[in-house]
Design a protein around this motif. Structure first.
Motif, PDB file in Angstrom:
ATOM      1  N   MET A 138      30.305 -36.428  10.280  1.00  0.00           N
ATOM      2  CA  MET A 138      29.618 -37.202  11.268  1.00  0.00           C
ATOM      3  C   MET A 138      29.407 -38.636  10.630  1.00  0.00           C
ATOM      4  SD  MET A 138      28.250 -36.760  14.128  1.00  0.00           S
ATOM      5  CE  MET A 138      28.093 -34.973  14.302  1.00  0.00           C
ATOM      6  N   PRO A 139      29.092 -39.063   9.630  1.00  0.00           N
ATOM      7  CA  PRO A 139      28.997 -40.318   9.058  1.00  0.00           C
ATOM      8  C   PRO A 139      30.158 -41.080   9.650  1.00  0.00           C
ATOM      9  CG  PRO A 139      28.364 -39.097   7.353  1.00  0.00           C
ATOM     10  CD  PRO A 139      28.955 -38.101   8.203  1.00  0.00           C
ATOM     11  N   ASP A 142      30.081 -41.885  13.192  1.00  0.00           N
ATOM     12  CA  ASP A 142      29.387 -42.911  13.599  1.00  0.00           C
ATOM     13  C   ASP A 142      29.912 -44.315  13.353  1.00  0.00           C
ATOM     14  OD1 ASP A 142      27.134 -41.083  14.271  1.00  0.00           O
ATOM     15  OD2 ASP A 142      26.499 -41.391  11.997  1.00  0.00           O
ATOM     16  N   LYS A 143      30.893 -44.204  12.214  1.00  0.00           N
ATOM     17  CA  LYS A 143      31.419 -45.438  11.825  1.00  0.00           C
ATOM     18  C   LYS A 143      32.564 -45.833  13.152  1.00  0.00           C
ATOM     19  CE  LYS A 143      30.730 -45.851   7.005  1.00  0.00           C
ATOM     20  NZ  LYS A 143      31.555 -45.515   5.658  1.00  0.00           N
ATOM     21  N   ALA A 145      32.273 -44.694  16.167  1.00  0.00           N
ATOM     22  CA  ALA A 145      31.791 -45.016  17.576  1.00  0.00           C
ATOM     23  C   ALA A 145      31.143 -46.614  17.569  1.00  0.00           C
ATOM     24  CB  ALA A 145      30.374 -43.973  17.614  1.00  0.00           C
ATOM     25  N   GLU A 146      30.905 -47.034  16.317  1.00  0.00           N
ATOM     26  CA  GLU A 146      30.406 -48.410  16.378  1.00  0.00           C
ATOM     27  C   GLU A 146      31.718 -49.297  16.694  1.00  0.00           C
ATOM     28  OE1 GLU A 146      29.460 -49.221  12.149  1.00  0.00           O
ATOM     29  OE2 GLU A 146      27.259 -48.070  12.340  1.00  0.00           O
ATOM     30  N   ALA A 149      33.340 -46.606  21.060  1.00  0.00           N
ATOM     31  CA  ALA A 149      32.704 -45.247  21.111  1.00  0.00           C
ATOM     32  C   ALA A 149      33.112 -44.116  22.155  1.00  0.00           C
ATOM     33  CB  ALA A 149      31.464 -45.443  22.014  1.00  0.00           C
ATOM     34  N   ARG A 155      30.297 -34.465  19.618  1.00  0.00           N
ATOM     35  CA  ARG A 155      29.589 -34.408  18.350  1.00  0.00           C
ATOM     36  C   ARG A 155      28.320 -33.606  19.109  1.00  0.00           C
ATOM     37  NH1 ARG A 155      28.575 -40.483  16.878  1.00  0.00           N
ATOM     38  NH2 ARG A 155      27.046 -39.776  15.757  1.00  0.00           N
ATOM     39  N   ASP A 157      25.143 -34.058  18.035  1.00  0.00           N
ATOM     40  CA  ASP A 157      23.826 -34.635  18.337  1.00  0.00           C
ATOM     41  C   ASP A 157      23.846 -35.525  19.585  1.00  0.00           C
ATOM     42  OD1 ASP A 157      25.708 -36.480  17.383  1.00  0.00           O
ATOM     43  OD2 ASP A 157      24.321 -37.867  16.212  1.00  0.00           O
ATOM     44  N   SER A 158      24.905 -35.473  20.205  1.00  0.00           N
ATOM     45  CA  SER A 158      25.129 -36.308  21.490  1.00  0.00           C
ATOM     46  C   SER A 158      24.996 -35.402  22.905  1.00  0.00           C
ATOM     47  CB  SER A 158      26.370 -37.013  21.654  1.00  0.00           C
ATOM     48  OG  SER A 158      27.563 -36.212  21.529  1.00  0.00           O
TER      49      SER A 158
END
Length: 184
Positions: A138-139, A142-143, A145-146, A149, A155, A157-158
């Motif tokens: 997941m981390p 996130d990178k 997606a920055e 996206a 994921r 959490d989305s």
């Protein structure tokens, strides 16, 4: 000693002394008028040259910005590719189907039970890589997606608001205790 342009033109027969004298008088009169009246004569050629230089500078600046943007895009794509290649997780040779959506298409990936559990708990995310899909922590997602996206396909959490509300509504009975001695 080199001859002036006027002397060279006279010698070649391209002009005569009368025209040379007339040109000298005109230049002298213009210089006197500028001194007397402090008139600044505008030179269209100089103005056109300055405008051409300014236009060229603007064009060069725009081209530099475009090449910089293209280089930045390539760098971002390379960063994303490196993040995925370094951090991709093994799927395992499983028989559990993990369905997810990529835009309007429903895709499936076969994973083992441990990987399925990690995906459902939000430890792993599914990202698009080339023509296929990969699992990343997941981390790392996130990178990614920055930077872009659209590459993070699934994921936990989305989840949509509707899915979160329905799961909260299903748990309304969780506050009640269930008796242990209940027999049916």
């Amino acid at each position: 000693m080199a001859l002036s342009l006027q002397e060279q033109l006279l010698k070649a027969g391209l002009t005569d002394k009368k025209k040379v004298k007339q040109v000298k008088q005109q230049k002298h009169q213009q210089a006197k008028a500028q001194q007397r009246h402090k008139v600044v004569e505008t030179d269209e050629a100089k103005l056109a040259a300055a405008a051409a230089i300014a236009a060229k500078k603007n064009k060069d600046r725009e081209l530099n910005q475009q090449t910089k943007l293209e280089a930045d895009k390539k760098a971002i794509v390379a960063q994303i590719k490196q993040l995925i290649e370094v951090n991709k997780q093994p799927r395992g040779k499983g028989d559990i189907v993990c369905n997810f959506t990529d835009g309007t298409l429903i895709k499936r990936m076969y994973v083992n039970a441990a990987t399925q559990k990690d995906i459902s708990q939000g430890k792993l995310a599914i990202v698009k890589f080339g023509q296929g899909y990969e699992l990343v922590p997941m981390p790392v997602a996130d990178k990614i997606a920055e930077r872009d996206a659209q590459l993070v396909v699934y994921r936990v959490d989305s989840l949509s608001k509707e899915d979160q509300l329905s799961s909260e509504n299903d748990d309304w009975y969780a506050d009640y205790q269930i008796p242990d001695d209940l027999s049916w």
